[in-house]
Structures are given as structure tokens and as C-alpha cells.
Design a protein around this motif. Structure first.
Motif, short mmCIF file in Angstrom:
data_model
loop_
_atom_site.label_atom_id
_atom_site.label_comp_id
_atom_site.label_asym_id
_atom_site.label_seq_id
_atom_site.Cartn_x
_atom_site.Cartn_y
_atom_site.Cartn_z
N ALA A 160 4.49 -1.19 -3.81
CA ALA A 160 4.52 -0.62 -5.07
C ALA A 160 4.12 0.71 -5.17
CB ALA A 160 3.36 -1.42 -5.89
N ALA A 161 3.23 1.27 -3.73
CA ALA A 161 2.54 2.54 -4.07
C ALA A 161 3.92 3.62 -3.69
CB ALA A 161 1.86 2.70 -2.94
N PRO A 162 3.65 4.99 -4.27
CA PRO A 162 4.50 6.10 -3.73
C PRO A 162 4.33 6.10 -2.42
CG PRO A 162 2.87 6.84 -5.57
CD PRO A 162 2.42 5.31 -5.14
N VAL A 163 5.62 6.69 -1.79
CA VAL A 163 5.87 6.59 -0.30
C VAL A 163 6.60 8.07 0.20
CG1 VAL A 163 8.03 5.56 -0.56
CG2 VAL A 163 6.84 5.42 1.60
N VAL A 164 6.34 8.51 1.18
CA VAL A 164 6.79 9.68 1.67
C VAL A 164 7.99 9.16 2.65
CG1 VAL A 164 6.64 11.63 2.93
CG2 VAL A 164 4.83 11.18 1.40
N VAL A 165 9.28 9.60 2.67
CA VAL A 165 10.18 9.56 3.36
C VAL A 165 10.90 10.80 4.04
CG1 VAL A 165 10.72 7.24 2.60
CG2 VAL A 165 12.04 9.33 1.54
N ALA B 254 -1.97 15.05 2.33
CA ALA B 254 -2.11 15.56 1.10
C ALA B 254 -2.25 14.62 -0.23
CB ALA B 254 -1.02 16.89 0.89
N GLY B 255 -1.84 13.47 0.15
CA GLY B 255 -2.00 12.50 -0.74
C GLY B 255 -0.90 12.06 -1.83
N LEU B 256 0.37 12.75 -1.02
CA LEU B 256 1.75 12.57 -1.92
C LEU B 256 1.94 11.08 -1.97
CD1 LEU B 256 1.58 15.78 -1.83
CD2 LEU B 256 4.00 15.28 -1.64
N GLY B 257 1.88 10.46 -0.89
CA GLY B 257 2.28 8.87 -0.75
C GLY B 257 1.81 8.48 0.73
#
Length: 302
Positions: A190-195, A236-239
Motif C-alpha cells: 500500500a505504501a509509495p514505492v521507488v522503482v 529522502a522519504g519518497l518511498g
């Protein structure tokens, strides 16, 4: 039995593919466009196969790609032979083209190139590509070697295992406190993720491995197609994201990242594939890469 392949026709085919059009190939070869077209047609008749897609730019068919790869290998052998005989151009450095994934390039691969002996003189031409797709560049003859995740050798290539690159699921402490308080599989899904890019499925695979079923990582996906920037975006907390352990460890020690699902990680096996050529330059690069991988990657048993 198929007759021998005329080398002038094979080289013409390569020129058409590299230049993109028959007219551009004619200019590069100092021939007329009609002569170039006739050579390609003659080669197609000789092999009994369509070798080119007549698009703009021209693209080789599957059969054409085999001959393009052969032409590039032939050119490589020709340059090596001239160098050993001391003929014209012998003082020029040897160019070695390698496809390598971004995470290897950012962590251990450049240290491998520093190991390559100064003789013979080598110029490196690196092409960054995802490890799942570097083999395609070998298959098309665009590179001489590749760091790949495929253990199956491309036709005309040899393969050697390098080891496993370990990825850790991590996030910034603030991000973890805000988004990841529930069961790991559901929380990460469910959480934002960095790909890395749209072909990066490492995060999705990890969620499924945790028991997230067929569900992938969140639809809120930040695309960051550079290895160092990817780790920085997660810090940085983007995901959350899967970060190579060699990049994650310093950030974990500094408190900028925390591990998610402790005791869980993802290992990606890497292999070295290269043309089967008796090339001193390519052999020197291969030996250096295998040695550096042995020091920086995990062996299959660890």
C-alpha cells in the motif's frame, strides 16, 4: 550445404544496420545505393532468409541479427590480427563494448576495470541496461560482453557465473513510521514505492514473496532511473525500495535508512557473457571482471 558467406556482402549488411538506411550505408562504404541494395539482396538469396526489415531506420530480422553479430566479431578479429602483425593502426587502442546494469556500474564494476592491465591498450564503451535485458544487446551484436541475469548463453557466447547482488528492503525512518505500521506484505503493497523504471519488478517480486499474493507494490510509484539517485530518493522519504546492500549499509549505519521485514532480502544472480573470440583484450577484461565480482558479490552458497 550453404555456400560460404561473401564477406563484402556481410560487411555491407552491417553498414546498413549501423547507418540506418541504404543511402547512408552507401555513403559510408563509398558505393552507390543500388550496389548496396544488390549486395544485401544477394546475401538474402544466398541464405534463403529475409535479413532486414525495410523500415526507417532499417532493423535486422532475427536471421539478420545473427549475421550482424558475425560481422562485428569478424571486424574485431581483423583489428586484433592487424595489431599483432604491427600493421596500420596497430597503435590504436582496442575498443571493448560491454553492457552492464546500473547497480553494478555504481557499486563494483568500475573497480573491475581498474584491474585491467595497461597492455593491450583498451578503450571501454559501456552501455547501461537492466541486467534482465543486457543479453539482448549481445544477441544483436551491439556489445562484445555483458553482465546479465541470464545463465543461458546467447548463441556464439560463453557464460561464467559472477555471484549474487543482494538487495535490502529499506525506507527512511520517518517514512517507515508514517506508512509501514501494519503487517509487512500489506503495508509495503500500500505504501509509495521507488522503482528504477517501468521494467523494474524487483519491488513487486519482493511484495509477492512476503505473501502479498498476486498484488504488486503500490500504484504510487516514483521512477528514478539512476542507481545513486534511487538510493538517495529512498533515503529522502519518497518511498520504500530495494537498495543494493553495498549502498544501503552506510545509510543504515548513519540512521538515514531502516530495514523493513528484517531477515528478508532479494538476491539477483549475475553472469558474465561474452563473444567466443580469441581476443587478448576481451580476455583481460573478463578476468578482471570475474576477479572483482568474486570480492564484491555473494557466492551462490552465501
Amino acid at each position: 550445404m550453404m555456400p560460404e558467406l561473401p564477406l563484402d556482402q556481410v560487411r555491407t549488411l552491417l553498414a546498413v544496420v549501423d547507418e540506418g538506411t541504404f543511402d547512408a550505408a552507401a555513403a559510408a562504404l563509398h558505393l552507390t545505393p543500388s550496389a548496396v541494395s544488390q549486395r544485401v539482396k544477394a546475401l538474402e538469396q544466398r541464405t534463403g532468409r529475409v535479413l532486414l526489415q525495410r523500415t526507417k531506420p532499417v532493423r535486422p530480422t532475427e536471421s539478420g541479427a545473427v549475421l550482424v553479430r558475425f560481422a562485428r566479431q569478424l571486424a574485431r578479429l581483423d583489428r586484433d590480427a592487424r595489431g599483432e602483425l604491427g600493421l596500420s593502426g596497430a597503435g590504436e587502442p582496442t575498443r571493448v563494448s560491454v553492457a552492464v546494469n546500473a547497480d553494478s556500474l555504481a557499486t563494483w564494476f568500475l573497480s573491475a576495470l581498474r584491474r585491467v592491465p595497461r597492455q593491450p591498450r583498451i578503450c571501454f564503451e559501456l552501455r547501461r541496461e537492466d541486467e534482465d535485458h543486457t543479453a539482448a544487446l549481445l544477441r544483436e551484436g551491439l556489445v562484445m560482453a555483458a553482465v546479465t541475469s541470464s545463465p543461458d548463453p546467447v548463441p556464439g557466447c560463453s557464460v561464467r557465473p559472477l555471484g549474487r547482488m543482494r538487495y535490502l528492503p529499506v525506507a527512511s525512518p520517518e517514512f517507515a513510521a508514517r506508512h509501514l505500521s501494519g503487517p509487512p506484505a500489506e503495508a509495503l503493497a500500500a505504501a509509495p514505492v521507488v522503482v528504477f523504471d517501468r521494467r523494474d519488478d524487483l519491488q513487486d517480486d519482493f511484495v509477492r514473496a512476503l505473501g502479498g499474493g498476486a498484488g504488486a507494490a503500490s500504484a504510487l510509484r516514483h521512477h528514478v532511473p539512476a542507481s545513486e539517485a534511487f538510493a538517495a530518493a529512498v533515503a529522502a522519504g519518497l518511498g520504500w525500495g530495494m537498495v543494493p546492500q553495498t549502498q544501503a549499509d552506510p545509510l543504515l549505519e548513519a540512521g538515514r535508512l531502516v530495514r523493513l521485514a528484517p531477515g528478508r532480502w532479494a538476491d539477483v544472480p549475475l553472469y558474465w557473457q561474452q563473444w567466443k573470440l580469441d581476443s587478448p583484450a576481451l580476455a583481460a577484461v573478463a578476468d578482471a571482471v570475474v576477479a572483482a565480482a568474486g570480492e564484491n558479490l555473494r557466492s551462490p552458497g552465501n
